[in-house]
Design an enzyme around this catalytic site. Structure first.
Site, PDB file in Angstrom:
ATOM      1  N   PRO A   2    -106.790 -64.964 -57.082  1.00 31.80           N
ATOM      2  CA  PRO A   2    -107.274 -64.350 -55.832  1.00 31.80           C
ATOM      3  C   PRO A   2    -108.531 -65.041 -55.306  1.00 31.80           C
ATOM      4  CG  PRO A   2    -107.187 -62.734 -57.644  1.00 31.80           C
ATOM      5  CD  PRO A   2    -106.884 -64.070 -58.229  1.00 31.80           C
ATOM      6  N   GLU A   3    -108.533 -65.358 -54.035  1.00 31.95           N
ATOM      7  CA  GLU A   3    -109.714 -65.916 -53.373  1.00 31.95           C
ATOM      8  C   GLU A   3    -110.225 -64.877 -52.371  1.00 31.95           C
ATOM      9  OE1 GLU A   3    -109.064 -69.975 -52.057  1.00 31.95           O
ATOM     10  OE2 GLU A   3    -107.610 -70.322 -53.641  1.00 31.95           O
TER      11      GLU A   3
END
Ligand SMILES: [Zn+2]
Length: 288
Positions: A2-3
């Protein structure tokens, strides 16, 4: 992994259940994630009211009525599942990142808020995520945030700031943008996408950008993040009651994970190569 946009999507999904809610019960099924949970973790959360749910870079931050903030990082595979029984707005069980194996449910939090009672489960098969508690008034000085660069979507973040942060760096563009001290929240996917959008080669030395190129890159970073957050928001709206997946899966990338496919701008094949041990995707023709 996840960014910023995925973490922001998770934040928006969790906020209706958490903000204003009281923590009734916390269960940690193991003493550590990537790092040990802080001493007295469950006790320090139980009974607290959650006043706000914010995000900084790839971190979620739940500000508590006790004066502490619960800091949460999803690592590589962290996900939250919310089971909200009997709520009018979103009945049933639903997940925030696809199906989760209950063997990897590590932290459970039961809350009562505007939407009634909800059970929030943190699941993380690879356990690179972590949780911490820190005094809210000293948050920016905590080890997690003290060296962190600007939030790319803040009004205060400018092309001049980006250029100044990159000045003198000999590292290639790709590595420089992955450095959270330059700008917060970017990872492999959105660095590749932003460099493609700006027409900048990932191999180019970071410290020698013209003002015009820095302005293009600055605009590209914001655009790719905002579009991904928008896509995450759509998946959130379509999601209630289903067993679908959020975030990356509904979002189409221009170059990331598209080796051999035609560049959407010039039609040349997208290339994959390795930089600092990680895959870079770029167009060899229109990224200079
Ligand atoms: Zn191209």
């Amino acid at each position: 992994m996840p960014e910023l946009p995925e973490v922001e999507t998770v934040r928006r999904g969790l906020a209706p259940f958490l903000v204003g809610a009281r923590v009734d019960r916390v269960e940690a099924r193991r003493p550590d994630l990537r790092f040990p949970l802080p001493a007295g973790f469950a006790e320090r959360l139980t009974g607290a009211r959650i006043d706000a749910l914010g995000r900084r870079g790839k971190y979620l931050m739940a500000a508590l009525s006790t004066g502490e903030t619960l800091i949460m990082h999803l690592g590589m595979s962290g996900r939250f599942t919310v089971a909200a029984a009997g709520t009018a707005r979103r009945p049933g069980d639903f997940h925030f990142a696809g199906a989760a194996d209950p063997a990897h449910d590590h932290v459970t939090m039961e809350v009562t808020g505007d939407l009634g009672k909800a059970r929030i489960v943190y699941n993380d098969p690879r356990r690179f995520g972590f949780m911490d508690l820190a005094p809210t008034e000293a948050l920016e000085r905590s080890t997690h945030f003290s060296g962190m660069g600007p939030e790319p979507l803040d009004e205060a973040f400018s092309a001049a700031m980006l250029k100044a942060a990159l000045n003198g760096r000999r590292a290639p563009m790709k590595a420089a943008l992955l450095d959270q001290a330059v700008v917060a929240g970017l990872g492999n996917i959105y660095v590749c996408e932003a460099l493609w959008r700006a027409g900048v080669s990932p191999r180019r030395p970071a410290g020698r950008l013209s003002a015009a190129t820095a302005a293009r890159l600055h605009a590209a970073i914001r655009a790719v993040l905002l579009e991904a957050i928008e896509a995450g928001g759509s998946s959130l709206r379509d999601f209630a009651g289903s067993d679908g997946a959020l975030g990356y899966f509904q979002h189409r990338f221009s170059v990331y994970d598209r080796e051999g496919a035609p560049c959407p701008r010039c039609g040349a094949p997208v290339r994959r190569f390795v930089q600092s041990g990680r895959s870079t995707f770029a167009c060899g023709k229109c990224q200079k």
